[in-house]
Design a protein around this motif. Structure first.
Motif, PDB file in Angstrom:
ATOM      1  N   LYS A  37       0.832  -1.202   0.000  1.00  0.00           N
ATOM      2  CA  LYS A  37       0.000   0.000   0.000  1.00  0.00           C
ATOM      3  C   LYS A  37       0.865   1.249   0.000  1.00  0.00           C
ATOM      4  O   LYS A  37       0.517   2.261  -0.619  1.00  0.00           O
ATOM      5  CB  LYS A  37      -0.921  -0.002   1.221  1.00  0.00           C
ATOM      6  N   HIS A  38       1.996   1.173   0.701  1.00  0.00           N
ATOM      7  CA  HIS A  38       2.845   2.357   0.848  1.00  0.00           C
ATOM      8  C   HIS A  38       4.215   2.119   0.232  1.00  0.00           C
ATOM      9  O   HIS A  38       4.709   0.991   0.173  1.00  0.00           O
ATOM     10  CB  HIS A  38       3.025   2.728   2.327  1.00  0.00           C
ATOM     11  N   PHE A  39       4.832   3.194  -0.181  1.00  0.00           N
ATOM     12  CA  PHE A  39       6.202   3.206  -0.668  1.00  0.00           C
ATOM     13  C   PHE A  39       7.150   2.752   0.440  1.00  0.00           C
ATOM     14  O   PHE A  39       7.020   3.157   1.592  1.00  0.00           O
ATOM     15  CB  PHE A  39       6.525   4.644  -1.094  1.00  0.00           C
ATOM     16  N   PHE A  40       8.107   1.894   0.089  1.00  0.00           N
ATOM     17  CA  PHE A  40       9.111   1.465   1.052  1.00  0.00           C
ATOM     18  C   PHE A  40      10.478   1.465   0.370  1.00  0.00           C
ATOM     19  O   PHE A  40      10.569   1.513  -0.857  1.00  0.00           O
ATOM     20  CB  PHE A  40       8.795   0.078   1.618  1.00  0.00           C
ATOM     21  N   SER A  41      11.524   1.397   1.157  1.00  0.00           N
ATOM     22  CA  SER A  41      12.883   1.385   0.613  1.00  0.00           C
ATOM     23  C   SER A  41      13.249  -0.040   0.201  1.00  0.00           C
ATOM     24  O   SER A  41      13.480  -0.905   1.056  1.00  0.00           O
ATOM     25  CB  SER A  41      13.878   1.912   1.654  1.00  0.00           C
ATOM     26  N   ARG A  42      13.323  -0.267  -1.094  1.00  0.00           N
ATOM     27  CA  ARG A  42      13.609  -1.618  -1.596  1.00  0.00           C
ATOM     28  C   ARG A  42      15.025  -2.059  -1.191  1.00  0.00           C
ATOM     29  O   ARG A  42      15.274  -3.236  -0.964  1.00  0.00           O
ATOM     30  CB  ARG A  42      13.461  -1.631  -3.125  1.00  0.00           C
ATOM     31  N   THR A  43      15.929  -1.091  -1.096  1.00  0.00           N
ATOM     32  CA  THR A  43      17.302  -1.451  -0.735  1.00  0.00           C
ATOM     33  C   THR A  43      17.415  -1.888   0.722  1.00  0.00           C
ATOM     34  O   THR A  43      18.460  -2.419   1.123  1.00  0.00           O
ATOM     35  CB  THR A  43      18.248  -0.259  -0.982  1.00  0.00           C
ATOM     36  N   ALA A  44      16.360  -1.679   1.508  1.00  0.00           N
ATOM     37  CA  ALA A  44      16.405  -2.072   2.928  1.00  0.00           C
ATOM     38  C   ALA A  44      15.796  -3.443   3.169  1.00  0.00           C
ATOM     39  O   ALA A  44      15.738  -3.905   4.315  1.00  0.00           O
ATOM     40  CB  ALA A  44      15.679  -1.027   3.776  1.00  0.00           C
ATOM     41  N   LEU A  45      15.369  -4.119   2.115  1.00  0.00           N
ATOM     42  CA  LEU A  45      14.730  -5.431   2.289  1.00  0.00           C
ATOM     43  C   LEU A  45      15.630  -6.379   3.080  1.00  0.00           C
ATOM     44  O   LEU A  45      15.168  -7.120   3.949  1.00  0.00           O
ATOM     45  CB  LEU A  45      14.424  -6.047   0.922  1.00  0.00           C
ATOM     46  N   MET A  46      16.928  -6.378   2.773  1.00  0.00           N
ATOM     47  CA  MET A  46      17.827  -7.329   3.414  1.00  0.00           C
ATOM     48  C   MET A  46      17.874  -7.113   4.922  1.00  0.00           C
ATOM     49  O   MET A  46      18.025  -8.062   5.685  1.00  0.00           O
ATOM     50  CB  MET A  46      19.231  -7.251   2.806  1.00  0.00           C
ATOM     51  N   TYR A  47      17.722  -5.849   5.361  1.00  0.00           N
ATOM     52  CA  TYR A  47      17.833  -5.560   6.784  1.00  0.00           C
ATOM     53  C   TYR A  47      16.589  -5.999   7.566  1.00  0.00           C
ATOM     54  O   TYR A  47      16.652  -6.189   8.776  1.00  0.00           O
ATOM     55  CB  TYR A  47      18.132  -4.077   6.983  1.00  0.00           C
ATOM     56  N   ILE A  48      15.463  -6.135   6.873  1.00  0.00           N
ATOM     57  CA  ILE A  48      14.272  -6.704   7.532  1.00  0.00           C
ATOM     58  C   ILE A  48      14.547  -8.171   7.855  1.00  0.00           C
ATOM     59  O   ILE A  48      14.340  -8.633   8.979  1.00  0.00           O
ATOM     60  CB  ILE A  48      13.038  -6.558   6.633  1.00  0.00           C
ATOM     61  N   TYR A  49      15.046  -8.899   6.869  1.00  0.00           N
ATOM     62  CA  TYR A  49      15.340 -10.318   7.062  1.00  0.00           C
ATOM     63  C   TYR A  49      16.409 -10.510   8.143  1.00  0.00           C
ATOM     64  O   TYR A  49      16.341 -11.447   8.944  1.00  0.00           O
ATOM     65  CB  TYR A  49      15.810 -10.919   5.739  1.00  0.00           C
ATOM     66  N   MET A  50      17.382  -9.623   8.179  1.00  0.00           N
ATOM     67  CA  MET A  50      18.491  -9.756   9.123  1.00  0.00           C
ATOM     68  C   MET A  50      18.123  -9.265  10.524  1.00  0.00           C
ATOM     69  O   MET A  50      18.943  -9.342  11.438  1.00  0.00           O
ATOM     70  CB  MET A  50      19.710  -8.981   8.589  1.00  0.00           C
ATOM     71  N   GLY A  51      16.901  -8.729  10.675  1.00  0.00           N
ATOM     72  CA  GLY A  51      16.442  -8.309  11.990  1.00  0.00           C
ATOM     73  C   GLY A  51      16.905  -6.933  12.417  1.00  0.00           C
ATOM     74  O   GLY A  51      16.732  -6.546  13.576  1.00  0.00           O
ATOM     75  N   HIS A  52      17.482  -6.171  11.489  1.00  0.00           N
ATOM     76  CA  HIS A  52      17.964  -4.836  11.828  1.00  0.00           C
ATOM     77  C   HIS A  52      16.860  -3.788  11.745  1.00  0.00           C
ATOM     78  O   HIS A  52      16.966  -2.722  12.342  1.00  0.00           O
ATOM     79  CB  HIS A  52      19.103  -4.427  10.890  1.00  0.00           C
ATOM     80  N   MET A  53      15.831  -4.075  10.948  1.00  0.00           N
ATOM     81  CA  MET A  53      14.742  -3.122  10.748  1.00  0.00           C
ATOM     82  C   MET A  53      13.427  -3.891  10.652  1.00  0.00           C
ATOM     83  O   MET A  53      13.410  -5.085  10.341  1.00  0.00           O
ATOM     84  CB  MET A  53      14.932  -2.316   9.432  1.00  0.00           C
TER      85      MET A  53
END
Length: 445
Positions: A37-53
């Motif tokens: 629904k909302h714009f997100f930072s595609r370059t930050a995807l890896m940090y979601i998986y890694m638990g940083h964000m």
């Protein structure tokens, strides 16, 4: 006169276009996306998986931003484009009319028809659905294989490594990233990957993926006929323009949506920007298809200017890119070719521990600096860009190099060693680095 501007895709290109159209007009603006629904930072995807964000941390704007700026968001999938009738059909059954359409549908992972590529646990990494699938198929696994020697490949390797999943990394080329990196940079990153206990296999390709009785990947066979057990296979061999919905319309496509120098398609009032756009001719962008975050942003701003009444040709900004390879940050500005170029001299410095590198390329005839490569050291983007645009010489850049360093205050500084390297190579024309300006000098010039 007000217009209805509709944008398909809520990535950096589409959202930038919306922001500038709002800034320069009172047009009605609608963004349609099926992904989120909302714009997100595609370059930050890896940090979601890694638990940083968390996912919500990757949204550059608060949710109220869109209503405040009168940008309507529709979370739905476009199923048809009637370019002649200026309308779109949506998956949930609605139709929407437009006066101006911007196609900003981005990219999709590119596969090459490998046997077994459709097994469960085999995937690319581009968007939120890929991240969700990766969460599902990497739970409690013993080993993973990643194929592809580019930036997405090493991101996926690092993601898996962060969860202590052993990884085999297949790279077709002789060295990692060698199509863009000079040999010295590639060799440093080769070692960085191996220092993190990743099984890096160079000059090795995927031959096929093997499945188990449940249709899930259980192993791969490499081009060296080695069978490598794994429960997850990442295919990161590049991306392709995501133009499936456009191909069924009157909008002309090739590998991407074909556009001219004003980012306009063959249909009136229909534009394409970002990863999905392909220039009809060489020489407009860096390549016919520019799939970089910052070129998408620049194209979004350019097309907004045209739609708001000031026709503007797309001129790509000075080349810039950045990434992170485990602990080593990478920045590049201007032109650095993977292979030596005629008429170009290189000043290269590598630290003893081979974790830091500075490369400055300049012309032999007039000493003009043409590009920077940095590993493990950060220079100020704005200053490097300024020097390149002002066509500064290598002497000037080295003299003022202390001003470029962007690392924290107590980090070791390597610029004197680079200058010493230059002076050893050019004893008849030595340079002396000027001291860095203080805070007051930076404020008052």
């Amino acid at each position: 006169m007000s217009k209805n501007v509709v944008i398909i895709g809520n990535g950096i290109a589409g959202v930038t276009a919306a922001r500038y159209i709002r800034k320069w007009s009172d047009f009605n603006i609608t963004i349609i996306s099926a992904e989120t629904k909302h714009f997100f930072s595609r370059t930050a995807l890896m940090y979601i998986y890694m638990g940083h964000m968390r996912y919500q941390d990757t949204k550059p704007y608060e949710d109220h931003f869109w209503e405040k700026n009168r940008i309507d968001l529709i979370h739905d999938r476009v199923t048809g484009i009637d370019a002649a009738g200026k309308s779109l059909s949506l998956e949930q059954g609605n139709a929407i009319n437009y006066d101006v359409l911007i196609i900003a549908t981005g990219s999709k992972s590119r596969f090459f028809g490998w046997p077994g590529q459709d097994l469960k646990g085999v995937q690319g990494l581009y968007g939120i659905p890929d991240l969700e699938a990766m969460e599902t198929y990497t739970k409690d696994i013993n080993r993973a294989v990643v194929v592809g020697g580019g930036l997405i490949g090493i991101e996926m390797v690092e993601m898996l490594h962060s969860r202590n999943i052993p990884v085999t990394f297949l790279v077709r080329e002789t060295n990692y990233f060698e199509h863009l990196f000079p040999l010295e940079e590639s060799q440093i990153i080769n070692q960085e990957i191996r220092d993190h206990h990743v099984d890096l296999q160079l000059q090795t390709e995927l031959k096929e993926a093997l499945g188990d009785n449940d249709g899930r990947v259980r192993a791969i066979v490499s081009s060296k006929d080695e069978e490598i057990p794994c429960q997850f296979l990442g295919l990161t061999t590049g991306v392709a323009p995501n133009i499936g919905i456009v191909e069924a319309s009157d909008v002309e496509t090739n590998r991407g949506v074909l556009v001219d120098e004003f980012l306009q398609t063959n249909m009136p009032d229909v534009y394409a920007i970002g990863d999905c756009a392909e220039f009809r001719e060489d020489g407009i962008g860096y390549r016919r298809i520019d799939q970089l975050w910052y070129t998408g942003r620049h194209q979004g701003k350019t097309v907004a200017r045209t739609i708001c009444g000031v026709q503007q040709r797309y001129n790509p900004p000075l080349f810039f890119n950045s990434a992170k390879f485990f602990s080593i940050e990478y920045q590049t500005y201007g032109t650095i070719s993977a292979k030596p170029e005629e008429g170009i001299e290189t000043l290269l410095w590598i630290s003893d521990r081979k974790k830091e590198l500075i490369r400055i390329n300049y012309r032999k005839d007039n000493q003009q600096v043409v590009g920077f490569n940095l590993l493990g050291i950060r220079f100020r983007h704005a200053l490097c860009e300024k020097w390149l645009l002002e066509k500064r010489t290598i002497d000037y850049v080295l003299t003022h190099l202390a001003e470029a360093n962007f690392d924290p205050e107590f980090y070791k500084k390597y610029e004197p060693e680079l200058v010493a390297t230059y002076n050893r190579q050019n004893p008849d024309n030595p340079v002396q680095m000027a001291p860095k300006k203080g805070v007051l000098a930076n404020i008052f010039g």
